[in-house]
Design a protein around this motif. Structure first.
Motif, short mmCIF file in Angstrom:
data_model
loop_
_atom_site.label_atom_id
_atom_site.label_comp_id
_atom_site.label_asym_id
_atom_site.label_seq_id
_atom_site.Cartn_x
_atom_site.Cartn_y
_atom_site.Cartn_z
N GLU A 56 -4.96 -0.63 -29.67
CA GLU A 56 -5.90 -0.88 -30.77
C GLU A 56 -5.24 -1.67 -31.89
O GLU A 56 -5.83 -2.60 -32.45
N ALA A 57 -4.00 -1.32 -32.21
CA ALA A 57 -3.29 -2.01 -33.28
C ALA A 57 -3.03 -3.48 -32.94
O ALA A 57 -3.07 -4.34 -33.82
N LEU A 58 -2.79 -3.78 -31.66
CA LEU A 58 -2.49 -5.14 -31.27
C LEU A 58 -3.70 -5.93 -30.79
O LEU A 58 -3.60 -7.13 -30.53
N SER A 59 -4.86 -5.30 -30.69
CA SER A 59 -6.04 -5.98 -30.14
C SER A 59 -6.40 -7.29 -30.83
O SER A 59 -6.83 -8.22 -30.16
N PRO A 60 -6.22 -7.42 -32.15
CA PRO A 60 -6.56 -8.72 -32.75
C PRO A 60 -5.60 -9.85 -32.33
O PRO A 60 -5.92 -11.02 -32.51
N PHE A 61 -4.46 -9.49 -31.76
CA PHE A 61 -3.43 -10.47 -31.45
C PHE A 61 -3.30 -10.76 -29.96
O PHE A 61 -2.58 -11.68 -29.59
N LEU A 62 -3.93 -9.97 -29.12
CA LEU A 62 -3.83 -10.14 -27.68
C LEU A 62 -5.19 -10.53 -27.13
O LEU A 62 -6.20 -9.92 -27.47
N SER A 63 -5.21 -11.53 -26.26
CA SER A 63 -6.50 -11.98 -25.74
C SER A 63 -6.98 -11.14 -24.55
O SER A 63 -8.17 -11.10 -24.28
N ARG A 64 -6.07 -10.47 -23.87
CA ARG A 64 -6.46 -9.63 -22.74
C ARG A 64 -5.66 -8.34 -22.76
O ARG A 64 -4.50 -8.31 -23.18
N ALA A 65 -6.27 -7.28 -22.27
CA ALA A 65 -5.59 -5.99 -22.23
C ALA A 65 -4.32 -6.05 -21.38
O ALA A 65 -3.36 -5.35 -21.67
N GLU A 66 -4.31 -6.91 -20.35
CA GLU A 66 -3.14 -7.00 -19.48
C GLU A 66 -1.90 -7.49 -20.24
O GLU A 66 -0.77 -7.23 -19.83
N GLU A 67 -2.10 -8.21 -21.33
CA GLU A 67 -0.97 -8.71 -22.11
C GLU A 67 -0.19 -7.58 -22.77
O GLU A 67 0.97 -7.76 -23.11
N LEU A 68 -0.82 -6.44 -22.95
CA LEU A 68 -0.17 -5.32 -23.61
C LEU A 68 1.09 -4.90 -22.86
O LEU A 68 2.12 -4.62 -23.47
N ALA A 69 1.02 -4.88 -21.53
CA ALA A 69 2.19 -4.49 -20.73
C ALA A 69 3.35 -5.46 -20.94
O ALA A 69 4.51 -5.06 -20.94
#
Length: 132
Positions: A56-69
């Motif tokens: 949630e904290a990084l959602s404005p900065f990542l275009s896809r959920a897969e980038e979180l990993a």
């Protein structure tokens, strides 16, 4: 056609400040082998994001959920993060990195009063609400 700085609209300045912030914080964190997103993930895990998950904290900065990993994986490999929780090593790393980040934030806001900063953030918040 060249536009003087006085004639550039707010959108231009927002993009320029965003670009320069990204570049400057990447340089500050590069010596420690971190990206700005990884720094943000450490902060979120430490609870500095008002109870939001790292995603949630990084959602404005990542275009896809897969980038979180790609952000959290290296932190897990370093032993700094387990799931949503900082390890003791992660807490120590965050504390040491905080000194560098705070110094950079002071450089970024040099010559800007607290009042000006709060006014700017307030105006941008209202503009975002108007657009939402």
């Amino acid at each position: 056609m060249y536009m003087s700085d006085d004639n550039k609209p707010i959108g231009w300045w927002l993009k320029e400040v965003d670009r320069l912030l990204e570049e400057s914080f990447e340089r500050v964190l590069a010596d420690d082998g971190l990206t700005r997103r990884q720094w943000q993930a450490l902060n979120a895990a430490a609870g500095h994001s008002a109870g939001h998950t790292i995603a949630e904290a990084l959602s404005p900065f990542l275009s896809r959920a897969e980038e979180l990993a790609g952000v959290t994986g290296p932190l897990i490999e370093r032993g700094w993060l387990t799931g949503e929780t900082l390890t003791p090593d992660g807490e120590r790393a965050l504390q040491a990195l905080s000194t560098k980040v705070q110094a950079q934030r002071r450089r970024v806001t040099a010559g800007v009063s607290d009042s000006e900063y709060l006014t700017t953030v307030g105006v941008l918040r209202r503009m975002a609400a108007n657009l939402a």
